[in-house]
Design a protein around this motif. Structure first.
Motif, PDB file in Angstrom:
ATOM      1  N   ARG A   1      18.728  34.716  31.871  1.00  0.00           N
ATOM      2  CA  ARG A   1      17.683  33.900  31.250  1.00  0.00           C
ATOM      3  C   ARG A   1      16.403  33.971  32.070  1.00  0.00           C
ATOM      4  O   ARG A   1      16.439  34.046  33.294  1.00  0.00           O
ATOM      5  N   PRO A   2      15.262  33.916  31.413  1.00  0.00           N
ATOM      6  CA  PRO A   2      13.987  34.105  32.123  1.00  0.00           C
ATOM      7  C   PRO A   2      13.735  33.086  33.222  1.00  0.00           C
ATOM      8  O   PRO A   2      13.108  33.407  34.225  1.00  0.00           O
ATOM      9  N   GLY A   3      14.201  31.847  33.036  1.00  0.00           N
ATOM     10  CA  GLY A   3      13.896  30.814  34.017  1.00  0.00           C
ATOM     11  C   GLY A   3      14.998  30.518  34.998  1.00  0.00           C
ATOM     12  O   GLY A   3      14.910  29.518  35.726  1.00  0.00           O
ATOM     13  N   PHE A   4      16.043  31.355  35.047  1.00  0.00           N
ATOM     14  CA  PHE A   4      17.182  31.026  35.910  1.00  0.00           C
ATOM     15  C   PHE A   4      16.780  31.001  37.382  1.00  0.00           C
ATOM     16  O   PHE A   4      17.240  30.144  38.137  1.00  0.00           O
ATOM     17  N   TRP A   5      15.966  31.949  37.802  1.00  0.00           N
ATOM     18  CA  TRP A   5      15.592  32.037  39.219  1.00  0.00           C
ATOM     19  C   TRP A   5      14.232  31.393  39.473  1.00  0.00           C
ATOM     20  O   TRP A   5      13.496  31.812  40.364  1.00  0.00           O
ATOM     21  N   TYR A   6      13.921  30.367  38.707  1.00  0.00           N
ATOM     22  CA  TYR A   6      12.638  29.676  38.881  1.00  0.00           C
ATOM     23  C   TYR A   6      12.887  28.183  38.717  1.00  0.00           C
ATOM     24  O   TYR A   6      12.639  27.600  37.663  1.00  0.00           O
ATOM     25  N   GLY A   7      13.397  27.542  39.777  1.00  0.00           N
ATOM     26  CA  GLY A   7      13.776  26.133  39.701  1.00  0.00           C
ATOM     27  C   GLY A   7      12.719  25.183  40.202  1.00  0.00           C
ATOM     28  O   GLY A   7      13.035  24.123  40.731  1.00  0.00           O
ATOM     29  N   ARG A   8      11.466  25.558  40.040  1.00  0.00           N
ATOM     30  CA  ARG A   8      10.365  24.792  40.624  1.00  0.00           C
ATOM     31  C   ARG A   8      10.323  23.345  40.136  1.00  0.00           C
ATOM     32  O   ARG A   8      10.217  22.408  40.916  1.00  0.00           O
ATOM     33  N   ARG A   9      10.422  23.141  38.836  1.00  0.00           N
ATOM     34  CA  ARG A   9      10.231  21.798  38.291  1.00  0.00           C
ATOM     35  C   ARG A   9      11.369  20.868  38.693  1.00  0.00           C
ATOM     36  O   ARG A   9      11.136  19.734  39.125  1.00  0.00           O
ATOM     37  N   LEU A  10      12.606  21.338  38.575  1.00  0.00           N
ATOM     38  CA  LEU A  10      13.739  20.470  38.892  1.00  0.00           C
ATOM     39  C   LEU A  10      13.774  20.124  40.376  1.00  0.00           C
ATOM     40  O   LEU A  10      14.033  18.977  40.746  1.00  0.00           O
ATOM     41  N   VAL A  11      13.525  21.106  41.238  1.00  0.00           N
ATOM     42  CA  VAL A  11      13.551  20.836  42.669  1.00  0.00           C
ATOM     43  C   VAL A  11      12.483  19.813  43.039  1.00  0.00           C
ATOM     44  O   VAL A  11      12.716  18.927  43.869  1.00  0.00           O
ATOM     45  N   ALA A  12      11.315  19.903  42.414  1.00  0.00           N
ATOM     46  CA  ALA A  12      10.256  18.937  42.703  1.00  0.00           C
ATOM     47  C   ALA A  12      10.668  17.527  42.270  1.00  0.00           C
ATOM     48  O   ALA A  12      10.425  16.546  42.984  1.00  0.00           O
ATOM     49  N   ARG A  13      11.296  17.414  41.100  1.00  0.00           N
ATOM     50  CA  ARG A  13      11.745  16.104  40.633  1.00  0.00           C
ATOM     51  C   ARG A  13      12.830  15.534  41.544  1.00  0.00           C
ATOM     52  O   ARG A  13      12.780  14.362  41.934  1.00  0.00           O
ATOM     53  N   LEU A  14      13.807  16.360  41.876  1.00  0.00           N
ATOM     54  CA  LEU A  14      14.893  15.880  42.721  1.00  0.00           C
ATOM     55  C   LEU A  14      14.396  15.545  44.125  1.00  0.00           C
ATOM     56  O   LEU A  14      14.870  14.581  44.740  1.00  0.00           O
TER      57      LEU A  14
END
Length: 804
Positions: A246-259
């Motif tokens: 999936r295109p966003g699998f290796w791009y966890g920017r948003r979730l990491v920022a929220r967590l």
């Protein structure tokens, strides 16, 4: 410009490329390319692609490489073990382990709500670990040091650095509330440090935007998302892409920022709750008046903020369908800021003058460890039920622990967190209390909460229970070696049998097979930890005393066992924490130790931070896009043939990179894996991402794939993808190891048992690589390069960037 410029004659097939990816522990480009003279082609000091100096301009001289590929080496070892400070990430081991539990979700069909519930439960377990670490810091700084020791004349007498806090000095800091407010600096600094480390690594990993499309596509700004979403439908023959594609699998920017915002806020709120609970306990008993009302309002505010943190953790998971570049700016700045403001109010409230306040016993309201233990047990049980339901929907015999691997690993993360936090509290209490035993009422301080003593006391019991499966595995290994001895002699039937050599080879194969028993061992440890942990919670709750005192008056044997378990457990829990610290210090000074510890992170930090933002960063979020870019750029410019050659963990990176390629590119790439844990480790423990269905699909998507393995390899193994039509079986093995049984004319010295290393030394390796190149389609006609690119290529080829 990189040296992948085109062959001037488009009718030529050009030079084929072999892109080597090393495995765990790292490797140098000189060793990978078997040449001391290497040149960095592209990349930086952290991760880069290298060639031999003589091969820099290989594309300009294809006649030199008839019948053999141009070797390139992708070195990524500095992503995980590049400097000594990263070895200190061992202290974040519980966070890394619970993050692994997120990715161990069983593969299933449907049950989308249960899948989302699984992710929510793991994120909640991760949140409890952050609170547990902060609570341990509060226990050491607030309870043991500021409340108990600084309030005791006996304890302060031996520690002059605490003298200004002593009530006998009648100074400004002598009041308990002000001592607590000052001591709150320590846990606050810890939370800020965790936030800083997460933000720093986030900027270097998750925040690095991967390519929106293949190089040269020249997407119009603002159309990246549309390109991502239309990719599967328009380009790939497979309707639904696997998760790693999936295109966003290796791009966890948003979730990491929220967590990160939520966990940072949770840390600040934990400190504020420790301060407020102690002060409100005094105000309720002393008719605090306005201070009592302010304390109630502050507690209500803490409860409201905690509810917001829980909502942030539970509501949103990972977004992988597209590259989500947006950030919840208001949330990631306002939530930690609000929590820090509440902490500041709690400090002011606690430090307010209360002349009659005296610190005795343990810190009031210190029930955080008991509440956390109960919450973790409940979450693990619910997580196990959810995982069982998911696995039952689509069972597979190769899945580790019948789908319960995630809950088991989450339980181990909680146990590790308990050992580390309890170890710190126990050691500090022993240091402050001198020769006395904390919790017995004989020393200057009361000691840490009773639950920590109970948890320490179950560690010897757990070790005794662990000896049983270890002994069973030892016996099985000896018996397996005896059974394998005749097979080894038949395999080398042309040579004279040698009993010693036979035992060596058979023993190596038997020991390598121990890896397949890991799920049983993990199951025993995690199950025993859950039962013993629940028993420790019950014992501390019902008795309110440490195990030695709780057993007084019972049978002499029981009393002796309780005292022994308490003493040994206290020593072991402290030793466990000290081992983490000493390993980190040794890794900082010793390069060999640094590489050894780096192996842990190579395996544990492959996965993105989906559950815990303070876990060590995911190196694959840099390595996989690197490989994808290199494959796409080289094949796009040359139209040539490429063999992606991955060893051990490098084979996992290679497979992940292939999944990220577009269909036209994937079918121009051959995959060669050796010593690969793709099925033996990742397929069994992470079935939703590397299960049998996903590996079979990978075999269909790539043009051709061959996997080499040995029976003596404790890590690598077959990928178990059978023959499918005109596609041959992927596996070839087991390869002969050692290559020669005894001394021969060709092998006058004894050949070593290679196990997991040096697959290139086997003639089969070159044979299979040549076969893969032959099966790839002829080179396509590449796009014409400009005159400027040609000049840049020649200049780069003549000079290069040397890394030798």
């Amino acid at each position: 410009m990189s040296p992948e410029a085109l062959d001037p004659d488009p009718r030529s097939d050009g030079a084929a490329l072999e892109l080597l990816v090393h495995g765990v522990g790292g490797a140098t480009p000189q060793k990978m390319l078997d040449d001391p003279r290497t040149v960095r082609i592209t990349g930086d000091e952290t991760a880069a692609v290298y060639r031999r100096t003589d091969d820099v301009d290989a594309e300009l001289h294809p006649e030199r490489y008839q019948g053999r590929p141009v070797p390139e080496a992708y070195c990524w070892s500095n992503l995980t073990s590049g400097n000594g400070s990263r070895a200190l990430w061992l202290l974040l081991l519980p966070f890394m382990v619970v993050n692994l539990a997120h990715w161990m979700r069983p593969a299933t069909k449907g049950l989308s709500r249960s899948q989302r519930l699984y992710g929510v439960l793991v994120r909640l377990v991760a949140l409890t670990l952050t609170v547990l670490l902060t609570a341990a810091a509060c226990e050491v700084a607030l309870d043991l040091t500021a409340w108990q020791c600084a309030g005791s004349a006996r304890c302060v007498a031996d520690r002059s650095w605490l003298g200004f806090l002593s009530p006998e000095q009648h100074g400004w800091w002598s009041q308990p509330g002000r001592r607590l407010a000052l001591a709150a600096v320590v846990p606050t600094a810890l939370v800020v440090l965790l936030w800083y480390l997460s933000h720093r690594t986030w900027s270097a990993y998750e925040a690095q935007r991967p390519p929106t499309d293949e190089p040269g596509a020249n997407l119009t700004p603002g159309t990246e998302g549309a390109a991502d979403e239309g990719r599967a439908a328009s380009d790939d023959p497979v309707t639904v892409r696997p998760a790693l594609g999936r295109p966003g699998f290796w791009y966890g920017r948003r979730l990491v920022a929220r967590l990160r915002a939520a966990h940072t806020a949770a840390g600040f709120l934990t400190i504020a709750a420790a301060l407020t609970s102690a002060a409100t306990d005094h105000d309720r008993g002393a008719d605090g008046g306005p201070l009592g009302l302010l304390g109630l309002l502050l507690q209500a505010t803490l409860a409201g903020c905690a509810a917001v943190v829980l909502r942030v953790v539970c509501v949103r998971g990972r977004s992988e369908r597209k590259r989500d570049g947006s950030l919840d700016q208001l949330l990631i700045s306002a939530l930690p800021g609000t929590a820090l403001g509440v902490l500041a109010l709690a400090v002011v409230y606690t430090a307010w003058s209360r002349p009659g306040w005296v610190s005795t016993g343990g810190l009031p309201g210190n029930l955080s460890f008991l509440v956390l233990a109960l919450a973790q047990i409940a979450l693990i049980v619910v997580l196990a039920v959810t995982a069982h339901l998911l696995h039952r929907r689509a069972p597979h015999p190769r899945i580790a622990m019948r789908g319960l691997g995630g809950p088991a690993v989450a339980m181990l993360a909680c146990a590790l967190g308990g050992v580390m936090t309890g170890g710190v509290a126990q050691r500090v209490a022993d240091w402050l209390d001198g020769d006395a035993t904390p919790g017995t009422g004989e020393g200057a301080i009361v000691g840490p909460p009773v639950l920590l003593s109970w948890q320490a006391s179950v560690i010897p019991v757990l070790l005794v229970l662990l000896l049983i499966p270890v002994a069973v595995l030892g016996v099985r290994t000896v018996r397996a070696a005896r059974r394998l001895a005749p097979l080894v002699e038949r395999e080398y039937a042309k040579e004279t049998p040698d009993p010693l050599r036979t035992r060596q080879v058979a023993g190596a194969r038997a020991r390598a097979a121990l890896t397949d028993y890991a799920p049983r061992l993990v199951g025993v440890v995690s199950g025993a930890s859950l039962v013993l942990g629940a028993g420790a919670v019950a014992g501390s709750w019902l008795s309110g005393q440490v195990p030695g005192e709780a057993a007084e008056g019972t049978d002499s044997f029981v009393e002796s066992v309780a005292d022994t378990a308490q003493s040994i457990g206290s020593w072991l829990v402290g030793l466990g924490f000290l081992l983490f610290v000493t390993w980190g210090r040794r890794a900082y000074r010793d390069a060999s130790a640094r590489r050894t510890i780096g192996i842990l992170w190579d395996v544990g930090t492959f996965w993105p931070r989906a559950a815990h933002p303070f876990a060590p960063p995911c190196y694959a979020e840099r390595a996989v896009p690197d490989l994808t870019w290199r494959i796409v750029s080289w094949t796009g410019r040359t139209g040539g043939r490429l063999v992606l050659s991955g060893h051990s963990q490098g084979s996992v990176l290679a497979a992940a990179a292939v999944w990220q390629l577009r269909s036209a590119t994937r079918h121009r790439v051959a995959l060669l894996t050796y010593g690969s844990p793709l099925e033996r480790l990742y397929g069994r423990w992470f079935p939703a991402y590397f299960g049998a269905e996903q590996l079979a699909q990978l075999s269909k998507e790539v043009h051709c794939w061959r996997n080499l393995w040995r029976s003596t390899d404790p890590i690598g193994g077959p990928v178990r993808v059978p023959e499918d039509g005109d596609r041959p079986e992927v596996d070839r093995g087991p390869l002969k190891d050692p290559l020669a049984y005894s001394r021969t004319v060709l092998h006058p010295l004894p050949e070593p048992i290679l196990g997991h290393s040096d697959y290139q030394a086997d003639p089969v390796f070159a044979e299979e690589r040549a076969a893969l190149l032959d099966r790839l389609p002829p080179a396509a006609v590449p796009a014409q390069r400009t005159e400027k690119e040609t000049q840049e290529q020649r200049a780069q080829g003549s000079s290069g960037r040397s890394s030798a």
